[in-house]
Design an enzyme around this catalytic site. Sequence first.
Site, PDB file in Angstrom:
ATOM      1  NE  ARG A  22     -25.718  38.932 -11.856  1.00  0.00           N
ATOM      2  CZ  ARG A  22     -24.780  38.341 -11.124  1.00  0.00           C
ATOM      3  NH1 ARG A  22     -23.520  38.747 -11.205  1.00  0.00           N
ATOM      4  NH2 ARG A  22     -25.071  37.357 -10.310  1.00  0.00           N
ATOM      5  CG  ASP A  31     -10.156  42.170 -10.062  1.00  0.00           C
ATOM      6  OD1 ASP A  31      -9.769  42.817  -9.062  1.00  0.00           O
ATOM      7  OD2 ASP A  31     -11.010  42.613 -10.858  1.00  0.00           O
ATOM      8  CG  HIS A  66     -18.603  38.525  -3.818  1.00  0.00           C
ATOM      9  ND1 HIS A  66     -19.074  39.410  -4.763  1.00  0.00           N
ATOM     10  CD2 HIS A  66     -19.639  38.319  -2.963  1.00  0.00           C
ATOM     11  CE1 HIS A  66     -20.348  39.723  -4.487  1.00  0.00           C
ATOM     12  NE2 HIS A  66     -20.705  39.082  -3.403  1.00  0.00           N
ATOM     13  CB  CYS A 114      -7.184  22.927   2.491  1.00  0.00           C
ATOM     14  SG  CYS A 114      -7.477  21.155   2.717  1.00  0.00           S
ATOM     15  CB  CYS A 148      -6.694  20.879   6.939  1.00  0.00           C
ATOM     16  SG  CYS A 148      -5.673  21.801   5.783  1.00  0.00           S
ATOM     17  CB  CYS A 156      -4.478  17.500   4.958  1.00  0.00           C
ATOM     18  SG  CYS A 156      -5.848  18.321   4.102  1.00  0.00           S
TER      19      CYS A 156
HETATM   20 ZN    ZN Z   1      -5.540  20.574   3.906  1.00  0.00          ZN
END
Ligand code: ZN
Length: 251
Positions: free
Chosen positions: A39, A107, A122, A130, A133, A154
Site C-alpha cells: 500500500r 518473505d 499470511h 497443491c 491433494c 498428482c
Molecule cells: Zn497434488
Amino acid sequence: MDFSENIASAAALIRAKGARGMAFTGAGISVESGIPPFRGPGGLWHKYDPEFIELNYFYAHPERSWAQIREVFYDNWGGAVPNGAHKAVAQLEQEGCFHTVVTQNIDCLHQRAGSKHVLEFHGTLDKLLCTECGRRFGTTRKLIEPERPSCPECGGLLKPDFVFFSEGIPDDAFEGSFAAASGCDYVIVIGTTGEVMPACEVPREAKRHGAKIIEVNLQESAYTNSVTDIFLRGRAVEVMETLLRKVQACD
Ligand code: ZN
C-alpha cells in the site's frame, strides 16, 4: 518524551524481570531489504492490479495469475536478504525477550535472520500448496517455471502458500497469534500501519489483556493514538539496532 527517553523506556520494558514479549511485524520491516510495501505511494498496488492474487481470478486464469506472481514475488524479491531490523528481532528472541514473532510478511526474512518461532499470519512464498491433494512443497525455480505450475505427485495446480484476497487465514497462524497476544506483557509493533484485518487485531488483543505496546514506524499509524504506549519514530533498521544496543546495555 524525546526519542532517546522513549528508547530507554522501551528497553526497560523489554528487560523487566519475567516480562514476556512478542514482535508483530509488517511490510515496513522489509522495505530496507528492497521489498516494496503493498500500500501507499510506491507500493505494489500502484503498479499492479491486485486481482492476480484474488482467489477466484487465480482459479479462473492460473497462467495469467502465475505470470504476475513469478514476476512480482519471485523475480523481483528473489535476492532480498534480511536487514538489521530482522537481525535485531532474531537477537532479541535469542536473548529470551520474545517468545513469538508474528509477521504479516510472506518473505521469510525473519527466519533467514535466525528467528525460530515465527507465525506467518499470511503464509509464505517459500512453500507451494497443491490445490488438489493439499501437499506442500518447498518453492523451487523448477516447480514454478512452467506456465501452469503443477503438483509433482498428482498434477494439480500449485498455488503459492500465502493468503490470497478472499482467502481465510491459516488456522494455526491465526490461533497461535491470538494466543501469543493474550499471554504477553508487551508487543513491539514494527513497520505496519495496522489496517489489514484481521491481522491488525493482534496487538489490540494483547492490549486488551494488559500488554504494553511499543511501536516502531516511520509515520503514525492506526495504533499510535489508540493502543501505543511508546512510539519510536524512524526507519526500522536504525530504531531496532539502537533499541537492541540499549536492551543489551541494561544487563
Ligand atoms: Zn497434488
